[in-house]
Design an enzyme around this catalytic site. Structure first.
Site, PDB file in Angstrom:
ATOM      1  CD  GLU B  53      -1.951  -2.395   1.604  1.00 51.17           C
ATOM      2  OE1 GLU B  53      -0.485  -2.482   1.816  1.00 51.17           O
ATOM      3  OE2 GLU B  53      -2.831  -3.360   1.727  1.00 51.17           O
ATOM      4  CG  PHE B 115      -9.576 -10.231  11.148  1.00 52.51           C
ATOM      5  CD1 PHE B 115      -8.331 -10.271  11.680  1.00 52.51           C
ATOM      6  CD2 PHE B 115      -9.671 -10.033   9.838  1.00 52.51           C
ATOM      7  CE1 PHE B 115      -7.396 -10.671  10.824  1.00 52.51           C
ATOM      8  CE2 PHE B 115      -8.655 -10.458   9.081  1.00 52.51           C
ATOM      9  CZ  PHE B 115      -7.503 -10.945   9.463  1.00 52.51           C
ATOM     10  CD  GLN B 116      -7.276  -7.682   7.553  1.00 48.72           C
ATOM     11  OE1 GLN B 116      -7.990  -7.473   7.001  1.00 48.72           O
ATOM     12  NE2 GLN B 116      -6.057  -8.011   7.197  1.00 48.72           N
ATOM     13  CE  LYS B 165     -17.205  -6.991   3.460  1.00 52.66           C
ATOM     14  NZ  LYS B 165     -16.480  -8.240   3.984  1.00 52.66           N
ATOM     15  CG  MET B 483      22.638  12.297   2.591  1.00 50.10           C
ATOM     16  SD  MET B 483      23.607  13.600   1.798  1.00 50.10           S
ATOM     17  CE  MET B 483      22.513  14.299   0.481  1.00 50.10           C
TER      18      MET B 483
HETATM   19  C1  TPP Z   1      12.594   5.783   5.009  1.00 47.43           C
HETATM   20  C2  TPP Z   1      13.954   6.400   5.382  1.00 47.43           C
HETATM   21  N1  TPP Z   1      14.618   5.815   6.112  1.00 47.43           N
HETATM   22  C3  TPP Z   1      15.896   6.475   6.482  1.00 47.43           C
HETATM   23  C4  TPP Z   1      16.591   7.591   5.845  1.00 47.43           C
HETATM   24  C5  TPP Z   1      17.629   8.301   6.310  1.00 47.43           C
HETATM   25  N2  TPP Z   1      18.573   8.343   4.966  1.00 47.43           N
HETATM   26  C6  TPP Z   1      18.507   9.482   4.097  1.00 47.43           C
HETATM   27  S1  TPP Z   1      19.427   9.245   2.797  1.00 47.43           S
HETATM   28  C7  TPP Z   1      20.123   7.558   3.198  1.00 47.43           C
HETATM   29  C8  TPP Z   1      20.889   6.710   2.480  1.00 47.43           C
HETATM   30  C9  TPP Z   1      20.163   6.470   1.252  1.00 47.43           C
HETATM   31  O1  TPP Z   1      20.876   5.586   0.404  1.00 47.43           O
HETATM   32  P1  TPP Z   1      20.916   5.331  -1.011  1.00 47.43           P
HETATM   33  O2  TPP Z   1      19.614   5.380  -1.486  1.00 47.43           O
HETATM   34  O3  TPP Z   1      21.756   4.333  -1.556  1.00 47.43           O
HETATM   35  O4  TPP Z   1      21.393   6.817  -1.774  1.00 47.43           O
HETATM   36  P2  TPP Z   1      22.668   7.571  -1.860  1.00 47.43           P
HETATM   37  O5  TPP Z   1      22.775   8.433  -0.738  1.00 47.43           O
HETATM   38  O6  TPP Z   1      23.654   6.380  -1.506  1.00 47.43           O
HETATM   39  O7  TPP Z   1      22.819   8.079  -3.185  1.00 47.43           O
HETATM   40  C10 TPP Z   1      19.212   7.434   4.508  1.00 47.43           C
HETATM   41  C11 TPP Z   1      19.323   6.132   5.184  1.00 47.43           C
HETATM   42  C12 TPP Z   1      15.442   8.370   4.758  1.00 47.43           C
HETATM   43  N3  TPP Z   1      15.587   9.219   4.268  1.00 47.43           N
HETATM   44  N4  TPP Z   1      14.250   7.400   4.654  1.00 47.43           N
END
Ligand code: TPP
Ligand code: MG
Lengths: 187, 585
Positions: B53, B115-116, B165, B483
């Site tokens: 979803e 349920f749900q 429902k 990042m």
């Molecule tokens: C759902 C979620 N969890 C954690 C983060 C924190 N976060 C920001 S960028 C990142 C790394 C992303 O890695 P990747 O997709 O390989 O991109 P890159 O920075 O290597 O280009 C994380 C863990 C986030 N933005 N979203």
């Protein structure tokens, strides 16, 4: 819903237009919020305050227009002028909110709260509590040989003062409604 | 004449048709079976069966952002609704219009932990613009019509309707959209003319003006982007934009400075810092934009055009607030400015542009090229070059690749750039690209992804295959949560705690497993051919582009620093973020 010790100055009429909007001085404001009386509207307002870290000092709500299904929520809140402005803007953004009035700046207003106070006492203390109640125009709505329940209406300050006096005399329980407020005159 | 009495389930489908809905992204379950039964018995509304979803909501976001129309989602009660929460929050922060329909246990079971059963209204209250629980079939059509009105009026956003429902099975009276109750929600669209005139007076005399534009321009519609172009070109003022607003003014336009903010361009951030007039159009002074508040553009007068009064003075106090729809306000602004003789401060402006050209000459996006490893910036430069001139839609995941995409890809039209700005949701890009492709079946749709983000919703490749959405997944694979690694390098003494992508799948085999095409490239010399192969393939592609692992994304304004303390590519990063900034996200 109201805190027991409502802070002083909740109805001061500051000259709003002269205020420094970036001031860090914390002010107390009374807001009247007119809403559709639909399910969850109170949760929306409360959720807004808790979610964004705003204060609620007192909150009352009741349907005031049964035909139009409108409720009036009166919130007493505290914050710097910019936080107060944010609170009003955020409230105004909620879909079921029709009007937001800041009674603290919109002009003179009246504020009233109702309190019920149970005093358990005998002898002189019992007599003294009755005497003070008379001075405060509180009325006795229930009595036994050992207790009274007083009903008092007034500003939050007045109820605070009455409760302070009753405490040494045997104050056992307090229930307060929170503030209801209206602007004065026909504005 | 259509009968007005029908079941709630039929009403749902009828109301969607009357609202002009063509596509619903959804996933069935017990609490929405009556609605699915109605969907089965008609052909006007297309249903896209997702794999999760969250994917449905991001697809609807991609659909909405690339068309300007609301996206529609259908999920079941309980886990169906809770899986939608991340997408709803994403849409709320980025002001994307969505209508999400959720099933609920029958009214007589609500509150029994059936349920749900989940308190969907309670859970989604803070992550929707508004939500409704419909307990009476007679109110269902009215509520759905209202929901579309609320989602798309004023500042757009996601709304949710929870439908028990028994309400779907019961019969009631259908009402048309025009009979629905909408009068109570009519946000103001016209800006105050006095304020607009005061802004025009400042435009006439400003020596160092800058337009700072955001997603509000895109949300206001194609007409608003047109008016913005007219205003920028007629005044000759420089313009920068947030991540959300890219494409409203063309990147090929002569006044374009590039994106601003934490990873924005040197010239854009310095123009913001040094301007004497800042005209914010549909942006919200987000912390990624302002840096340290106390030092934000200290010498400028600021005007702010926004449809949401709560955006004004929330973070940065402004001199001229204008509450209204960007399109309406720009129209009036142009009228007033023209009527007063189209004046600007020509001498001041010429000096300002000279200064800006100096900043541009710094060439802040320069990176060290390599013949042995693919630099992520190079990969995007090549992608840009090989797709130039095509009607191209880009989505992204979240991370370094997202910022590089914003820096190195150029957008000449609105609604072509879909990225998770406010929430920064990893896992957004793949489903969003499918939503875009469903809306534009013949267009080129590319998701610029990081390998870690991409894995978060990769199950949606199944959806892409099933519905023949030829989306191109361009994964800049640095085998790192890049990042996060960059921040650990700058902020946490190079202690790289859990920022590796271990045990990655073989993306080419993964593509084959899904039945689509997989391409891998790690040689810069072969990159053009590989990209061309991806573009030429008639179907979904997973492109595993192995890039330099430890590249950092610059420029960067470290958290808690002002605009004029930007780090550039060749700067030393030691001690770049100080204790005060470290607490910021
Ligand atoms: C759902 C979620 N969890 C954690 C983060 C924190 N976060 C920001 S960028 C990142 C790394 C992303 O890695 P990747 O997709 O390989 O991109 P890159 O920075 O290597 O280009 C994380 C863990 C986030 N933005 N979203
Ligand atoms: Mg990565």
């Amino acid at each position: 819903m109201s805190a027991l010790n409502i802070k002083k100055g909740s109805s001061s009429h500051s000259a709003y237009d002269l205020r420094d909007p970036h001031s860090q001085v914390v002010e107390t404001h009374t807001l009247a919020v007119l809403v559709d009386n639909e399910a969850g509207v109170l949760a929306r307002v409360i959720g807004l305050f808790s979610g964004r870290g705003y204060n609620i000092e007192s909150l009352t709500v009741a349907e005031v227009d049964h035909k139009g299904h409108r409720s009036r929520i009166t919130v007493v809140t505290r914050g710097t002028p910019s936080v107060i402005e944010q609170i009003k803007a955020q409230l105004g953004r909620l879909v079921p909110v029709h009007e937001v009035h800041d009674l603290t700046v919109d002009g003179p207003s009246v504020e009233r709260e109702l309190g019920l106070l149970k005093v358990v006492a005998s002898g002189d203390k019992r007599i003294e509590s009755l005497r003070l109640a008379e001075i405060f125009r509180a009325s006795v709505v229930d009595s036994t040989l050992e207790s009274f329940v007083f009903e008092i209406t007034g500003t939050p300050d007045k109820i605070d003062a009455f409760a302070d006096l009753m405490r040494p005399l045997g104050l056992a329980e307090v229930a307060r409604t929170g503030v209801a407020a209206l602007s004065r005159g026909f504005a | 004449m259509m009968s007005r009495t029908m079941t709630g389930a039929k009403m749902v489908v009828q109301a969607l048709k009357d609202q002009g809905v063509e596509v619903v992204f959804g996933y069935p379950g017990g609490a929405v079976l009556p609605i699915y039964d109605e969907i089965f018995q008609q052909n006007e509304i297309r249903h896209i069966l997702v794999r999760h979803e969250q994917g449905a909501v991001h697809m609807a976001e991609g659909y909405a952002r690339s068309t300007g129309k609301p996206g529609v989602v259908l999920v079941t009660s309980g886990p169906g609704a809770t899986n939608a929460v991340t997408g709803l929050t994403d849409a709320l922060l980025d002001s994307i219009p969505l209508v999400v329909l959720s099933g609920q246990v029958p009214t007589f079971m609500i509150g029994t932990d059936g349920f749900q059963e989940a308190d969907t209204i309670g859970i989604t209250r803070p992550c929707t613009k508004h939500n409704w629980l419909v307990k009476d079939t007679d109110k269902l059509a009215d509520t759905i019509h209202q929901a579309f009105h609320v989602a798309t009026s004023g500042r757009p956003g996601p709304v949710l309707i929870d439908i028990p429902k028994d309400v779907q099975f019961a019969t009631g009276t259908y009402i048309q959209a025009r009979e629905a109750r909408t009068a109570h929600y009519q946000p103001k669209v016209k800006g105050d003319l006095d304020a607009i005139t005061r802004l025009v007076e400042l435009i006439e005399t400003a020596e160092r003006p800058v337009f700072y534009t955001g997603g509000g321009v895109i949300n206001s519609g194609v007409g608003a982007s047109q008016l913005l172009r007219e205003l920028v070109d007629a005044t000759g003022f420089p313009i920068t934009s947030t991540l959300m607003g890219l494409g409203a003014y063309p990147a090929s336009g002569k006044s374009w400075l590039g994106m601003l903010g934490m990873h924005g361009l040197y010239e854009a951030n310095l123009a913001m810092h040094g301007c004497d007039l800042m005209i914010n159009i549909g942006a919200r002074f987000d912390d990624r934009i302002t840096g340290r508040i106390a030092d934000f553009s200290p010498r400028s007068k600021k005007a702010h055009i926004d449809i949401d009064p709560s955006s004004i003075n929330k973070v940065i106090p402004v001199d001229i607030p204008i509450v209204g729809d960007v399109g309406h306000v720009l129209e009036d602004l142009l009228k007033v400015w023209k009527a007063r003789g189209r004046k600007v401060n020509k001498d001041g402006l010429a000096r300002w542009w000279t200064q800006i050209e100096e900043w541009k000459a710094r060439k802040c996006l320069t990176y060290k090229p390599s013949d042995t490893a693919i630099k992520p910036q190079y990969a995007l430069e090549r992608l840009e070059a090989l797709t130039r001139g095509r009607d191209r839609y880009i989505t992204t995941e979240v991370g370094q690749h997202q910022m590089w995409a914003a820096q190195f890809l150029h957008f000449d039209a609105p609604n072509r750039w879909m990225t998770s700005g406010g929430l920064g949701t990893m896992g957004y890009g793949l489903p969003a690209s499918i939503g875009v492709q469903i809306a534009h079946p013949d267009a080129l749709v590319i998701n610029v992804a990081g390998e870690a983000s991409w894995l978060m919703n990769m199950q949606e490749m199944g959806t892409a295959m099933q519905f023949r959405a030829p989306v191109k997944q361009f994964i800049l694979n640095n085998e790192r949560l890049g990042m996060v690694r960059q921040w650990q390098q700058l902020l946490h003494g190079e202690r790289y705690s859990h920022s590796w992508s271990e045990s990655l799948p073989d993306f080419v085999k993964l593509a084959e497993a899904f039945g689509c095409k997989g391409i891998r490239c790690e040689d810069p010399a072969k990159l053009d051919d590989a990209i061309q192969e991806m573009l030429d393939y008639d179907g979904p592609v997973i492109f595993d582009c192995l890039v330099e692992r430890h590249e950092n994304c610059f420029p960067m304004i470290p958290s808690g620093k002002p605009h004029n303390e930007m780090l550039l590519g060749d700067a030393s990063t030691e001690g770049a973020i100080q204790a005060g900034g470290a607490v910021l996200v």
